[in-house]
Design a protein around this motif. Structure first.
Motif, PDB file in Angstrom:
ATOM      1  N   ASN A  72     -72.987  28.368 -36.202  1.00 10.37           N
ATOM      2  CA  ASN A  72     -73.427  29.512 -35.390  1.00 10.37           C
ATOM      3  C   ASN A  72     -73.313  29.263 -33.897  1.00 10.37           C
ATOM      4  OD1 ASN A  72     -74.201  31.107 -37.637  1.00 10.37           O
ATOM      5  ND2 ASN A  72     -76.066  29.892 -37.843  1.00 10.37           N
ATOM      6  N   ASN A  73     -72.968  28.046 -33.501  1.00 10.78           N
ATOM      7  CA  ASN A  73     -72.864  27.728 -32.073  1.00 10.78           C
ATOM      8  C   ASN A  73     -71.402  27.598 -31.665  1.00 10.78           C
ATOM      9  OD1 ASN A  73     -73.787  27.145 -29.494  1.00 10.78           O
ATOM     10  ND2 ASN A  73     -73.850  24.939 -29.876  1.00 10.78           N
ATOM     11  N   LEU A  74     -70.617  28.619 -31.975  1.00 16.22           N
ATOM     12  CA  LEU A  74     -69.192  28.627 -31.623  1.00 16.22           C
ATOM     13  C   LEU A  74     -69.045  29.365 -30.300  1.00 16.22           C
ATOM     14  CD1 LEU A  74     -66.562  27.632 -33.004  1.00 16.22           C
ATOM     15  CD2 LEU A  74     -66.236  29.969 -33.798  1.00 16.22           C
ATOM     16  N   SER A  75     -69.218  28.642 -29.195  1.00 19.85           N
ATOM     17  CA  SER A  75     -69.336  29.298 -27.894  1.00 19.85           C
ATOM     18  C   SER A  75     -68.046  29.291 -27.081  1.00 19.85           C
ATOM     19  CB  SER A  75     -70.451  28.627 -27.080  1.00 19.85           C
ATOM     20  OG  SER A  75     -70.197  27.228 -26.956  1.00 19.85           O
ATOM     21  N   HIS A  76     -67.161  28.349 -27.329  1.00 25.14           N
ATOM     22  CA  HIS A  76     -65.960  28.260 -26.486  1.00 25.14           C
ATOM     23  C   HIS A  76     -64.896  29.235 -26.980  1.00 25.14           C
ATOM     24  CE1 HIS A  76     -62.556  26.520 -24.282  1.00 25.14           C
ATOM     25  NE2 HIS A  76     -63.486  26.055 -23.468  1.00 25.14           N
ATOM     26  N   PRO A  77     -64.253  30.002 -26.075  1.00 22.78           N
ATOM     27  CA  PRO A  77     -63.276  31.019 -26.518  1.00 22.78           C
ATOM     28  C   PRO A  77     -62.064  30.445 -27.239  1.00 22.78           C
ATOM     29  CG  PRO A  77     -63.292  30.802 -24.110  1.00 22.78           C
ATOM     30  CD  PRO A  77     -64.468  30.047 -24.615  1.00 22.78           C
ATOM     31  N   ILE A  78     -61.597  29.268 -26.834  1.00 21.06           N
ATOM     32  CA  ILE A  78     -60.443  28.673 -27.516  1.00 21.06           C
ATOM     33  C   ILE A  78     -60.797  28.338 -28.968  1.00 21.06           C
ATOM     34  CG2 ILE A  78     -58.891  26.681 -27.573  1.00 21.06           C
ATOM     35  CD1 ILE A  78     -58.983  26.594 -24.563  1.00 21.06           C
ATOM     36  N   ALA A  79     -61.964  27.714 -29.151  1.00 17.85           N
ATOM     37  CA  ALA A  79     -62.387  27.353 -30.507  1.00 17.85           C
ATOM     38  C   ALA A  79     -62.633  28.584 -31.356  1.00 17.85           C
ATOM     39  CB  ALA A  79     -63.653  26.503 -30.431  1.00 17.85           C
ATOM     40  N   SER A  80     -63.244  29.617 -30.789  1.00 18.73           N
ATOM     41  CA  SER A  80     -63.521  30.832 -31.568  1.00 18.73           C
ATOM     42  C   SER A  80     -62.237  31.554 -31.951  1.00 18.73           C
ATOM     43  CB  SER A  80     -64.447  31.762 -30.777  1.00 18.73           C
ATOM     44  OG  SER A  80     -63.846  32.162 -29.561  1.00 18.73           O
ATOM     45  N   THR A  81     -61.276  31.606 -31.047  1.00 24.75           N
ATOM     46  CA  THR A  81     -60.000  32.268 -31.350  1.00 24.75           C
ATOM     47  C   THR A  81     -59.236  31.508 -32.431  1.00 24.75           C
ATOM     48  OG1 THR A  81     -59.865  33.076 -29.079  1.00 24.75           O
ATOM     49  CG2 THR A  81     -57.846  33.129 -30.378  1.00 24.75           C
ATOM     50  N   MET A  82     -59.211  30.182 -32.332  1.00 26.22           N
ATOM     51  CA  MET A  82     -58.543  29.386 -33.364  1.00 26.22           C
ATOM     52  C   MET A  82     -59.230  29.543 -34.714  1.00 26.22           C
ATOM     53  SD  MET A  82     -57.511  25.819 -31.543  1.00 26.22           S
ATOM     54  CE  MET A  82     -57.013  25.205 -33.127  1.00 26.22           C
ATOM     55  N   THR A  83     -60.549  29.614 -34.697  1.00 25.65           N
ATOM     56  CA  THR A  83     -61.287  29.733 -35.954  1.00 25.65           C
ATOM     57  C   THR A  83     -60.993  31.054 -36.649  1.00 25.65           C
ATOM     58  OG1 THR A  83     -63.063  28.344 -35.070  1.00 25.65           O
ATOM     59  CG2 THR A  83     -63.574  29.696 -36.986  1.00 25.65           C
ATOM     60  N   ILE A  84     -61.044  32.163 -35.912  1.00 28.01           N
ATOM     61  CA  ILE A  84     -60.810  33.465 -36.554  1.00 28.01           C
ATOM     62  C   ILE A  84     -59.354  33.584 -36.994  1.00 28.01           C
ATOM     63  CG2 ILE A  84     -60.225  34.741 -34.451  1.00 28.01           C
ATOM     64  CD1 ILE A  84     -62.345  35.977 -37.420  1.00 28.01           C
ATOM     65  N   THR A  85     -58.431  32.938 -36.275  1.00 33.75           N
ATOM     66  CA  THR A  85     -57.036  32.930 -36.706  1.00 33.75           C
ATOM     67  C   THR A  85     -56.872  32.174 -38.023  1.00 33.75           C
ATOM     68  OG1 THR A  85     -56.309  33.000 -34.392  1.00 33.75           O
ATOM     69  CG2 THR A  85     -54.685  32.329 -36.033  1.00 33.75           C
ATOM     70  N   ALA A  86     -57.523  31.021 -38.123  1.00 32.92           N
ATOM     71  CA  ALA A  86     -57.435  30.220 -39.344  1.00 32.92           C
ATOM     72  C   ALA A  86     -58.072  30.938 -40.527  1.00 32.92           C
ATOM     73  CB  ALA A  86     -58.096  28.868 -39.124  1.00 32.92           C
ATOM     74  N   LEU A  87     -59.230  31.558 -40.305  1.00 37.44           N
ATOM     75  CA  LEU A  87     -59.891  32.266 -41.402  1.00 37.44           C
ATOM     76  C   LEU A  87     -59.108  33.513 -41.809  1.00 37.44           C
ATOM     77  CD1 LEU A  87     -63.601  31.914 -40.224  1.00 37.44           C
ATOM     78  CD2 LEU A  87     -62.495  30.746 -42.130  1.00 37.44           C
ATOM     79  N   ALA A  88     -58.463  34.170 -40.832  1.00 38.34           N
ATOM     80  CA  ALA A  88     -57.592  35.302 -41.171  1.00 38.34           C
ATOM     81  C   ALA A  88     -56.411  34.838 -42.015  1.00 38.34           C
ATOM     82  CB  ALA A  88     -57.108  35.989 -39.896  1.00 38.34           C
ATOM     83  N   LEU A  89     -55.887  33.662 -41.710  1.00 39.85           N
ATOM     84  CA  LEU A  89     -54.810  33.095 -42.525  1.00 39.85           C
ATOM     85  C   LEU A  89     -55.311  32.752 -43.925  1.00 39.85           C
ATOM     86  CD1 LEU A  89     -51.877  32.034 -42.620  1.00 39.85           C
ATOM     87  CD2 LEU A  89     -52.724  29.861 -41.730  1.00 39.85           C
ATOM     88  N   LYS A  90     -56.557  32.316 -44.021  1.00 40.99           N
ATOM     89  CA  LYS A  90     -57.141  31.961 -45.323  1.00 40.99           C
ATOM     90  C   LYS A  90     -57.181  33.158 -46.271  1.00 40.99           C
ATOM     91  CE  LYS A  90     -58.831  27.665 -45.784  1.00 40.99           C
ATOM     92  NZ  LYS A  90     -58.657  26.843 -46.996  1.00 40.99           N
ATOM     93  N   ILE A  91     -57.590  34.319 -45.759  1.00 37.82           N
ATOM     94  CA  ILE A  91     -57.779  35.476 -46.644  1.00 37.82           C
ATOM     95  C   ILE A  91     -56.603  36.444 -46.609  1.00 37.82           C
ATOM     96  CG2 ILE A  91     -60.282  35.341 -46.482  1.00 37.82           C
ATOM     97  CD1 ILE A  91     -60.224  37.675 -44.560  1.00 37.82           C
TER      98      ILE A  91
END
Length: 348
Positions: free
Chosen positions: A87-106
């Motif tokens: 829940n502490n995903l505060s940095h924009p680079i990390a958040s953008t990479m995370t949502i990209t990876a999860l979008a690739l997952k599903i």
């Protein structure tokens, strides 16, 4: 497949998803996703067919790439903030990479290219697991990190996925590819409302799982993988044919079927949020998906199979398959709309 091996693999699927659900640490969540991927790979390759092996390889490489991106994003966020909390995903680079990876997952657009090809190489039951159960763990992470994601990114993913799922399925003749594009479109509906009403995202995910289960189990009952084989469905199972057609229309979101409920509530919430243009775009994109559902219904209900069909002999025979899951999922996929007020009270 050996029943003991099958039990271990299915238990591992449950363990991986549960581990991701219960974790607040990125490393544990990543471990759950990896257990999920490794558990379903043998199920995908059990046919010993080159197409199944190809689909398994594509799926494994895609999921490994997404998992590596998640781990790198979590490491980057921990390096910057000093915490591994999801829940502490505060940095924009990390958040953008995370949502990209999860979008690739599903399989969200534009990271959706693997999903139709992979689903096409699987049998229907494994495809059902891939289309339903495998979405749960990544979606749990998406819901947790959504507050840290730029709303424009979520809106873009939602609209693009709905349009891609509609356009991509228009010219397909393989039912599994059509259902893959249907999955992409439904994932778009869930993403578009995530920033405004996460409870509606969970409702849409639950309804999608129920309707997709009914559709896959119906197709498994008659061993239908192409539109041309649907033309023999009426002569094989005269009761199941209209039921399957109604389940497909429910996936398309037509009232008075269950599938109308999540689309109705999502459009209503978007108009409350003063997003009429987005709501109109989503409603028009749903018409694209409705077209290829109607194509399948047309093949089942309004055409007669030619005598030179290559499918199994179209006579009414007794099946040895278990019909209780099909009966339950079909009933739920067709008749839940009247309880919408009760569900709406629970989600507010």
């Amino acid at each position: 497949m050996n029943p003991y091996v099958l039990a271990v693999l299915l238990s591992s699927l449950g363990l991986g998803t549960t581990l991701t659900f219960a974790s607040s640490h990125w490393l544990l969540a990543w471990m759950g996703l990896e257990i999920n991927t490794l558990a379903i790979a043998p199920l995908m390759a059990q046919q010993h067919h080159p197409r199944a092996v190809e689909a398994t390889t594509k799926y494994f490489l895609t999921q490994a790439t997404a998992a590596a991106m998640i781990l790198f994003a979590a490491t980057t966020n921990a390096w910057i903030t000093g915490e591994w909390d999801i829940n502490n995903l505060s940095h924009p680079i990390a958040s953008t990479m995370t949502i990209t990876a999860l979008a690739l997952k599903i399989g969200l657009a534009p990271m959706h290219f693997w999903l139709p090809e992979v689903l096409q190489g699987l049998d229907l039951l494994t495809g059902l697991i891939l289309s339903t159960w495998q979405k749960l763990a990544p979606f749990a992470l998406i819901i947790q990190v959504a507050p840290a994601i730029d709303p424009m990114v979520l809106t873009s993913l939602g609209i693009l996925s709905t349009l891609t799922g509609g356009w991509g399925g228009l010219n397909q003749t393989q039912i599994r590819k059509i259902l893959a594009y249907s999955s992409i479109a439904h994932m778009g509906w869930m993403m578009i409302i995530l920033q405004h009403a996460p409870q509606l995202t969970l409702l849409a995910l639950g309804m999608y799982i129920l309707m997709t289960s009914a559709t896959f189990l119906s197709l498994k009952m008659v061993s239908a993988t192409k539109i041309s084989t649907l033309t023999t469905m009426w002569s094989k199972t005269p009761i199941l044919a209209p039921t399957t057609a109604l389940a497909l229309l429910s996936l398309g979101g037509l009232p008075p079927l269950t599938g109308f409920m999540p689309k109705w509530l999502i459009l209503q919430e978007m108009t409350k949020q003063e997003l009429p243009l987005t709501a109109t775009t989503m409603a028009l994109a749903a018409l694209l998906s409705l077209y290829f559902y109607l194509r399948l219904c047309y093949a089942m209900a309004l055409t007669i199979s030619p005598h030179t069909t290559n499918s199994t002999t179209p006579w009414r025979t007794q099946t040895t398959q278990t019909t209780l899951p099909l009966a339950l999922s079909t009933t739920v996929a067709l008749g839940l709309l009247p309880i919408t007020p009760a569900i709406l009270m629970l989600t507010t």
